[in-house]
Motif scaffolding. Structure first.
Motif, PDB file in Angstrom:
ATOM      1  N   GLY A 113      31.125  44.016  32.043  1.00 54.29           N
ATOM      2  CA  GLY A 113      32.163  44.212  33.113  1.00 54.29           C
ATOM      3  C   GLY A 113      33.320  45.472  32.707  1.00 54.29           C
ATOM      4  O   GLY A 113      34.171  45.606  33.508  1.00 54.29           O
ATOM      5  N   GLU A 125      36.639  51.923  32.420  1.00 50.30           N
ATOM      6  CA  GLU A 125      35.820  51.466  33.469  1.00 50.30           C
ATOM      7  C   GLU A 125      34.100  51.686  33.018  1.00 50.30           C
ATOM      8  O   GLU A 125      33.758  52.617  32.140  1.00 50.30           O
ATOM      9  CB  GLU A 125      35.793  51.967  34.753  1.00 50.30           C
ATOM     10  CG  GLU A 125      37.209  52.096  35.508  1.00 50.30           C
ATOM     11  CD  GLU A 125      37.296  50.462  36.179  1.00 50.30           C
ATOM     12  OE1 GLU A 125      36.290  50.025  36.349  1.00 50.30           O
ATOM     13  OE2 GLU A 125      38.462  50.126  36.084  1.00 50.30           O
ATOM     14  N   TRP A 184      41.729  43.456  33.175  1.00 46.55           N
ATOM     15  CA  TRP A 184      40.628  43.283  32.567  1.00 46.55           C
ATOM     16  C   TRP A 184      40.321  41.613  32.746  1.00 46.55           C
ATOM     17  O   TRP A 184      39.248  41.249  32.973  1.00 46.55           O
ATOM     18  CB  TRP A 184      40.572  43.626  31.215  1.00 46.55           C
ATOM     19  CG  TRP A 184      40.637  45.212  31.216  1.00 46.55           C
ATOM     20  CD1 TRP A 184      41.870  45.729  30.736  1.00 46.55           C
ATOM     21  CD2 TRP A 184      39.642  46.092  31.603  1.00 46.55           C
ATOM     22  NE1 TRP A 184      41.513  47.122  30.736  1.00 46.55           N
ATOM     23  CE2 TRP A 184      40.551  47.467  31.364  1.00 46.55           C
ATOM     24  CE3 TRP A 184      38.530  46.082  32.139  1.00 46.55           C
ATOM     25  CZ2 TRP A 184      39.596  48.670  31.806  1.00 46.55           C
ATOM     26  CZ3 TRP A 184      38.052  47.270  32.356  1.00 46.55           C
ATOM     27  CH2 TRP A 184      38.488  48.405  32.247  1.00 46.55           C
ATOM     28  N   ARG A 187      38.753  40.974  36.172  1.00 45.77           N
ATOM     29  CA  ARG A 187      37.180  41.640  35.907  1.00 45.77           C
ATOM     30  C   ARG A 187      36.576  40.749  35.298  1.00 45.77           C
ATOM     31  O   ARG A 187      35.194  41.165  35.056  1.00 45.77           O
ATOM     32  CB  ARG A 187      37.324  42.951  35.708  1.00 45.77           C
ATOM     33  CG  ARG A 187      38.316  43.704  36.722  1.00 45.77           C
ATOM     34  CD  ARG A 187      38.029  45.180  36.449  1.00 45.77           C
ATOM     35  NE  ARG A 187      36.540  45.532  37.016  1.00 45.77           N
ATOM     36  CZ  ARG A 187      36.208  46.927  36.718  1.00 45.77           C
ATOM     37  NH1 ARG A 187      36.937  47.734  36.238  1.00 45.77           N
ATOM     38  NH2 ARG A 187      35.058  47.028  36.992  1.00 45.77           N
TER      39      ARG A 187
END
Length: 189
Positions: A113, A125, A184, A187
């Motif tokens: 991720g 990313e 994070w 995500r």
């Protein structure tokens, strides 16, 4: 049933009961060879420079032994107050030439991720269509503290298998990031 599983290239249930789960027979056999290699070299050549943590059947037990080893090395430390202090390095397994003065180096972990910026040692990313990013070697040591760490860093849970359950949880590692840690968390990194 065992022959049917082997014919379908799956790990037979009888084997999984006494070993570890794996997606396919090929992956399982590859892990078996890697585990044998690690244990063989550890037994006959001495303590490795870095440990393949994914290869341990019980990595939590290994890390508890490391905590005990570090606690014994420091006068006045109590095991109950000692916690693991994993720290990301910038080195890959091939770059590590000698063991750390205290603790161990571990490798074989991946990010899911997110991506990893080796130069700046922080979360970024992930690249398009890249599901898993290999991480560099992690230096695992221990400290005599109950401090929860820097709140500006992402507290990333580490699991030994993709199934995120308490049984597969190993430890948390604090990772640097530009964004707030909540980014994070959402995500599911």
């Amino acid at each position: 049933q065992t022959l049917d599983a082997l014919f379908a290239a799956k790990v037979p249930d009888a084997w999984t009961k006494v070993s570890w789960p794996s997606a396919t027979l090929g992956i399982w056999f590859g892990e078996l060879l890697q585990r044998h290699s690690q244990y063989h070299s550890w037994t006959f050549e001495g303590r490795p420079v870095a440990f393949w943590i994914s290869g341990f059947f019980n990595p939590q037990g290994f890390l508890t032994a490391i905590r005990q080893e570090i606690t014994r090395a420091h006068q006045g430390w109590a095991l109950d107050n000692v916690k693991l202090q994993p720290e990301m390095t910038k080195h890959m397994k091939e770059d590590v030439q000698s063991p750390p003065n205290e603790g161990v180096y571990v490798y074989g972990l991946f990010l899911e991720g997110a991506g990893w910026d080796r130069k700046n040692a922080r979360l970024v990313e992930s690249l398009p269509k890249v599901l898993h990013t290999p991480l560099p070697v992690i230096h695992v040591t221990a400290i005599n503290s109950q401090d929860e760490g820097n709140p500006k860093m992402y507290r990333c849970p580490v699991y030994r298998k993709p199934r995120r359950t308490d049984q597969n949880f190993i430890f948390d590692i604090h990772l640097k990031c530009k964004e707030k840690p909540e980014y994070w968390i959402v995500r599911a990194v």
